[in-house]
Scaffold this active site. Sequence first.
Site, PDB file in Angstrom:
ATOM      1  N   HIS A  58     -31.622 -13.611   2.666  1.00 42.42           N
ATOM      2  CA  HIS A  58     -30.941 -14.888   2.887  1.00 42.42           C
ATOM      3  C   HIS A  58     -31.345 -15.874   1.785  1.00 42.42           C
ATOM      4  CE1 HIS A  58     -30.088 -14.177   7.450  1.00 42.42           C
ATOM      5  NE2 HIS A  58     -29.538 -13.270   6.665  1.00 42.42           N
ATOM      6  N   GLU A  60     -32.676 -18.805   1.787  1.00 39.17           N
ATOM      7  CA  GLU A  60     -34.004 -19.429   1.894  1.00 39.17           C
ATOM      8  C   GLU A  60     -35.071 -18.467   1.380  1.00 39.17           C
ATOM      9  OE1 GLU A  60     -31.689 -19.034   4.174  1.00 39.17           O
ATOM     10  OE2 GLU A  60     -31.859 -20.439   5.837  1.00 39.17           O
ATOM     11  N   ALA A 172       4.294   0.482  -4.905  1.00 41.82           N
ATOM     12  CA  ALA A 172       4.648   1.901  -5.064  1.00 41.82           C
ATOM     13  C   ALA A 172       6.028   1.972  -5.711  1.00 41.82           C
ATOM     14  CB  ALA A 172       4.654   2.610  -3.706  1.00 41.82           C
ATOM     15  N   ARG A 194     -15.262  -1.406  -0.855  1.00 39.80           N
ATOM     16  CA  ARG A 194     -15.225  -0.482   0.286  1.00 39.80           C
ATOM     17  C   ARG A 194     -16.642  -0.164   0.771  1.00 39.80           C
ATOM     18  NH1 ARG A 194     -10.800   4.359  -0.814  1.00 39.80           N
ATOM     19  NH2 ARG A 194      -8.907   3.080  -0.903  1.00 39.80           N
ATOM     20  N   THR A 206       1.277   4.198   5.429  1.00 42.54           N
ATOM     21  CA  THR A 206       0.463   4.580   4.273  1.00 42.54           C
ATOM     22  C   THR A 206      -0.185   5.949   4.503  1.00 42.54           C
ATOM     23  OG1 THR A 206       0.075   2.300   3.608  1.00 42.54           O
ATOM     24  CG2 THR A 206      -1.580   3.901   2.913  1.00 42.54           C
ATOM     25  N   ASP A 210       0.762   8.526   1.786  1.00 41.44           N
ATOM     26  CA  ASP A 210      -0.294   8.753   0.776  1.00 41.44           C
ATOM     27  C   ASP A 210      -1.357   9.769   1.190  1.00 41.44           C
ATOM     28  OD1 ASP A 210       0.874   6.794  -0.713  1.00 41.44           O
ATOM     29  OD2 ASP A 210      -0.763   5.347  -0.558  1.00 41.44           O
ATOM     30  N   ARG A 217     -16.204   5.459  -2.946  1.00 44.25           N
ATOM     31  CA  ARG A 217     -16.673   6.493  -3.862  1.00 44.25           C
ATOM     32  C   ARG A 217     -17.134   5.889  -5.193  1.00 44.25           C
ATOM     33  NH1 ARG A 217     -11.768   8.242  -1.804  1.00 44.25           N
ATOM     34  NH2 ARG A 217     -10.669   8.075  -3.781  1.00 44.25           N
ATOM     35  N   GLU A 277      -5.955  -2.799   3.470  1.00 39.58           N
ATOM     36  CA  GLU A 277      -5.503  -2.281   2.160  1.00 39.58           C
ATOM     37  C   GLU A 277      -3.997  -2.115   2.044  1.00 39.58           C
ATOM     38  OE1 GLU A 277      -8.883  -0.138  -0.454  1.00 39.58           O
ATOM     39  OE2 GLU A 277      -6.834   0.575  -0.371  1.00 39.58           O
ATOM     40  N   GLY A 279       0.038  -0.676   3.949  1.00 39.66           N
ATOM     41  CA  GLY A 279       0.998  -1.038   2.926  1.00 39.66           C
ATOM     42  C   GLY A 279       1.698  -2.352   3.228  1.00 39.66           C
TER      43      GLY A 279
HETATM   44  N1  LIG Z   1      -0.903  -0.344  -4.118  1.00 39.87           N
HETATM   45  C1  LIG Z   1      -1.483  -0.614  -2.986  1.00 39.87           C
HETATM   46  O1  LIG Z   1      -2.359  -1.463  -2.900  1.00 39.87           O
HETATM   47  C2  LIG Z   1      -1.078   0.102  -1.773  1.00 39.87           C
HETATM   48  C3  LIG Z   1       0.121   0.750  -1.719  1.00 39.87           C
HETATM   49  N2  LIG Z   1       0.527   1.311  -0.559  1.00 39.87           N
HETATM   50  C4  LIG Z   1       1.865   1.890  -0.519  1.00 39.87           C
HETATM   51  O2  LIG Z   1       2.580   1.265   0.534  1.00 39.87           O
HETATM   52  C5  LIG Z   1       3.548   2.163   1.013  1.00 39.87           C
HETATM   53  C6  LIG Z   1       3.538   2.122   2.525  1.00 39.87           C
HETATM   54  O3  LIG Z   1       3.960   0.866   2.992  1.00 39.87           O
HETATM   55  P1  LIG Z   1       4.610   0.762   4.428  1.00 39.87           P
HETATM   56  O4  LIG Z   1       5.650   1.794   4.546  1.00 39.87           O
HETATM   57  O5  LIG Z   1       4.970  -0.653   4.651  1.00 39.87           O
HETATM   58  O6  LIG Z   1       3.443   1.277   5.370  1.00 39.87           O
HETATM   59  P2  LIG Z   1       2.281   0.604   6.207  1.00 39.87           P
HETATM   60  O7  LIG Z   1       1.019   1.278   5.820  1.00 39.87           O
HETATM   61  O8  LIG Z   1       2.346  -0.866   6.137  1.00 39.87           O
HETATM   62  O9  LIG Z   1       2.621   1.109   7.665  1.00 39.87           O
HETATM   63  C7  LIG Z   1       3.810   0.706   8.310  1.00 39.87           C
HETATM   64  C8  LIG Z   1       3.791   1.210   9.711  1.00 39.87           C
HETATM   65  O10 LIG Z   1       2.735   0.605  10.416  1.00 39.87           O
HETATM   66  C9  LIG Z   1       3.082   0.507  11.776  1.00 39.87           C
HETATM   67  N3  LIG Z   1       2.864  -0.887  12.171  1.00 39.87           N
HETATM   68  C10 LIG Z   1       1.817  -1.330  12.879  1.00 39.87           C
HETATM   69  N4  LIG Z   1       1.904  -2.634  13.071  1.00 39.87           N
HETATM   70  C11 LIG Z   1       3.019  -3.055  12.486  1.00 39.87           C
HETATM   71  C12 LIG Z   1       3.641  -4.324  12.378  1.00 39.87           C
HETATM   72  N5  LIG Z   1       3.123  -5.421  12.933  1.00 39.87           N
HETATM   73  N6  LIG Z   1       4.787  -4.416  11.693  1.00 39.87           N
HETATM   74  C13 LIG Z   1       5.331  -3.325  11.136  1.00 39.87           C
HETATM   75  N7  LIG Z   1       4.793  -2.084  11.235  1.00 39.87           N
HETATM   76  C14 LIG Z   1       3.642  -1.953  11.902  1.00 39.87           C
HETATM   77  C15 LIG Z   1       4.532   0.948  11.902  1.00 39.87           C
HETATM   78  O11 LIG Z   1       4.499   2.299  12.302  1.00 39.87           O
HETATM   79  P3  LIG Z   1       4.427   2.820  13.816  1.00 39.87           P
HETATM   80  O12 LIG Z   1       5.805   3.209  14.179  1.00 39.87           O
HETATM   81  O13 LIG Z   1       3.504   3.979  13.725  1.00 39.87           O
HETATM   82  O14 LIG Z   1       3.898   1.732  14.670  1.00 39.87           O
HETATM   83  C16 LIG Z   1       5.037   0.878  10.486  1.00 39.87           C
HETATM   84  O15 LIG Z   1       6.042   1.793  10.204  1.00 39.87           O
HETATM   85  C17 LIG Z   1       3.173   3.520   0.461  1.00 39.87           C
HETATM   86  O16 LIG Z   1       4.116   3.879  -0.532  1.00 39.87           O
HETATM   87  C18 LIG Z   1       1.826   3.328  -0.178  1.00 39.87           C
HETATM   88  O17 LIG Z   1       1.646   4.098  -1.338  1.00 39.87           O
HETATM   89  C19 LIG Z   1      -0.239   1.317   0.542  1.00 39.87           C
HETATM   90  C20 LIG Z   1      -1.465   0.708   0.534  1.00 39.87           C
HETATM   91  C21 LIG Z   1      -1.979   0.029  -0.620  1.00 39.87           C
HETATM   92  N1  LIG Z   2      -2.265   2.702  -5.410  1.00 38.72           N
HETATM   93  C1  LIG Z   2      -3.389   1.987  -5.434  1.00 38.72           C
HETATM   94  C2  LIG Z   2      -4.172   1.799  -4.278  1.00 38.72           C
HETATM   95  N2  LIG Z   2      -3.779   2.361  -3.123  1.00 38.72           N
HETATM   96  C3  LIG Z   2      -4.582   2.411  -1.906  1.00 38.72           C
HETATM   97  O1  LIG Z   2      -5.574   3.409  -1.992  1.00 38.72           O
HETATM   98  C4  LIG Z   2      -5.299   4.426  -1.022  1.00 38.72           C
HETATM   99  C5  LIG Z   2      -5.809   5.776  -1.488  1.00 38.72           C
HETATM  100  O2  LIG Z   2      -7.171   5.779  -1.208  1.00 38.72           O
HETATM  101  P1  LIG Z   2      -8.078   7.079  -1.472  1.00 38.72           P
HETATM  102  O3  LIG Z   2      -7.346   8.274  -0.915  1.00 38.72           O
HETATM  103  O4  LIG Z   2      -9.369   6.811  -0.765  1.00 38.72           O
HETATM  104  O5  LIG Z   2      -8.251   7.166  -2.967  1.00 38.72           O
HETATM  105  C6  LIG Z   2      -3.811   4.338  -0.842  1.00 38.72           C
HETATM  106  O6  LIG Z   2      -3.334   4.928   0.313  1.00 38.72           O
HETATM  107  C7  LIG Z   2      -3.652   2.848  -0.776  1.00 38.72           C
HETATM  108  O7  LIG Z   2      -4.153   2.318   0.431  1.00 38.72           O
HETATM  109  N3  LIG Z   2      -5.313   1.055  -4.386  1.00 38.72           N
HETATM  110  C8  LIG Z   2      -5.709   0.517  -5.554  1.00 38.72           C
HETATM  111  O8  LIG Z   2      -6.765  -0.159  -5.600  1.00 38.72           O
HETATM  112  N4  LIG Z   2      -4.976   0.689  -6.656  1.00 38.72           N
HETATM  113  C9  LIG Z   2      -3.828   1.401  -6.653  1.00 38.72           C
HETATM  114  O9  LIG Z   2      -3.202   1.546  -7.711  1.00 38.72           O
HETATM  115 ZN   LIG Z   3     -31.916 -16.417   7.348  1.00 36.01          ZN
END
Ligand SMILES: NC(=O)C1=CN([C@@H]2O[C@H](COP(=O)(O)OP(=O)(O)OC[C@H]3O[C@@H](n4cnc5c(N)ncnc54)[C@H](OP(=O)(O)O)[C@@H]3O)[C@@H](O)[C@H]2O)C=CC1
Ligand SMILES: Nc1c(N[C@@H]2O[C@H](COP(=O)(O)O)[C@@H](O)[C@H]2O)[nH]c(=O)[nH]c1=O
Ligand SMILES: [Zn+2]
Length: 378
Positions: A58, A60, A172, A194, A206, A210, A217, A277, A279
């Site tokens: 902390h 302090e 994506a 992480r 996601t 994915d 890592r 994280e 989507g």
């Molecule tokens: N570059 C990046 O930082 C990242 C990229 N991605 C990309 O994002 C894409 C996926 O995005 P997306 O399809 O939106 O997926 P999400 O991961 O956002 O999941 C969407 C699903 O979550 C469930 N869900 C739960 N709560 C809610 C809510 N309040 N509103 C809507 N849905 C909800 C629904 O499924 P159910 O019917 O099961 O409830 C919905 O279909 C992928 O292509 C992945 O590669 C993903 C993460 C990080």
């Molecule tokens: N594409 C993308 C990310 N994607 C996030 O990382 C997840 C994959 O995690 P892992 O399988 O542990 O390597 C993927 O599903 C999404 O949540 N993250 C980033 O920092 N940069 C990137 O360009």
């Molecule tokens: Zn303290």
Amino acid sequence: MSTASTLYSAAEDAAMEAALEAALAGPRGANPLVGAVILSPQGEQLATGYHRGAGTAHAEADAIFEARKNGVDTAGTTMIVTLEPCNHVGRTGPCAQAIIEAGIARVIYAVDDPHDPAAGGARTLTAAGVQVSSGLKSGKALDLNRDWFDAVAAKRPFVTLHIAQTLDSRIAAVDGTSQWISCPESLADNHGLRGLIDAILVGTGTVLIDNPRLTARTPDGELSARQPLRAVMGLREIPEDAAVRGTDGRFVHLPTRDPAEALGMLFEQGVRHLMVEGGSSILSTFLAADLVDELIVYLAPTLLGSGTPALNDLGITTLADAQHWSWDEAGGGAVRILGNDLRLHLRSPRGAANINRNSVSQTTAARGEAAEYLTGGN
Ligand SMILES: NC(=O)C1=CN([C@@H]2O[C@H](COP(=O)(O)OP(=O)(O)OC[C@H]3O[C@@H](n4cnc5c(N)ncnc54)[C@H](OP(=O)(O)O)[C@@H]3O)[C@@H](O)[C@H]2O)C=CC1
Ligand SMILES: Nc1c(N[C@@H]2O[C@H](COP(=O)(O)O)[C@@H](O)[C@H]2O)[nH]c(=O)[nH]c1=O
Ligand SMILES: [Zn+2]
């Protein structure tokens, strides 16, 4: 402890400013940002400390350590600290005890610790004969950690939202490919985070697209020592062979579409810092519900033109309802250059309420890096 009538010296006032500034060097998360300064009876700043995140010393204790390292005698000094010293034995020892043992005669802190198990340090200090007062720059100290105070009051984890996007806000491509939009330095930074958080969360979408592992890592692919709980939110079943399940038992399916309910479930399991994280749907639902405290955007200088947008509907139809985030200097700065990417760090409209949102102040480090980048040094 209320001492609204207490008058503080210019040296104490300046020391609290220095403590608030020092606190900003720490990362946001499960614990608040805290800074501390040890003042001599003559008003000289002898040592400074700050908290580097959950599990570390902390502020302090850090200041006392700093003083000892430099051979400074802390007996009879005043400690100025931005938060009430803790009284509990958590991952580190109680600060109240460390202050008593260091012979510090007076403690001036800005705001009370709202966290029940940790509260009570002021009472312990007073009982041990330390002169204690509070309230100095309490407004600034509350602003410093406004999102954290909100999360503690709501009994939910502190929420960091992660977006790794292209220049045109895509996470994506049309065919679903997304690995990797970020450069290796951004990926390493993300894996570092992480390893610090309590849990990571994505939507079922996601997982189905994915098949992520969501582990922390090292750059050479080894598992880090500390792993977050892996949470998937949504109603659909998670495939038995999904990588996110892992084999360590640190996986949880949250069968809900309500972000507040998901946070409640995770809080029950001891999660105090969550990183969301993606989507798009999940990012948007947390943002629309005002359940995000901190935003970290890895911005790659890449264009896709089409594909999955970082965000979809936030329920905003007119500019007057736009969400105004503000640049956050804490934990390494608001704007950093990581390899070929920009790392943007912002605080929520709640946390930023009292900050002029148009003033983008770069940290010295960020300015230095930017200059180096512009001159081709990076
Ligand atoms: N570059 C990046 O930082 C990242 C990229 N991605 C990309 O994002 C894409 C996926 O995005 P997306 O399809 O939106 O997926 P999400 O991961 O956002 O999941 C969407 C699903 O979550 C469930 N869900 C739960 N709560 C809610 C809510 N309040 N509103 C809507 N849905 C909800 C629904 O499924 P159910 O019917 O099961 O409830 C919905 O279909 C992928 O292509 C992945 O590669 C993903 C993460 C990080
Ligand atoms: N594409 C993308 C990310 N994607 C996030 O990382 C997840 C994959 O995690 P892992 O399988 O542990 O390597 C993927 O599903 C999404 O949540 N993250 C980033 O920092 N940069 C990137 O360009
Ligand atoms: Zn303290």
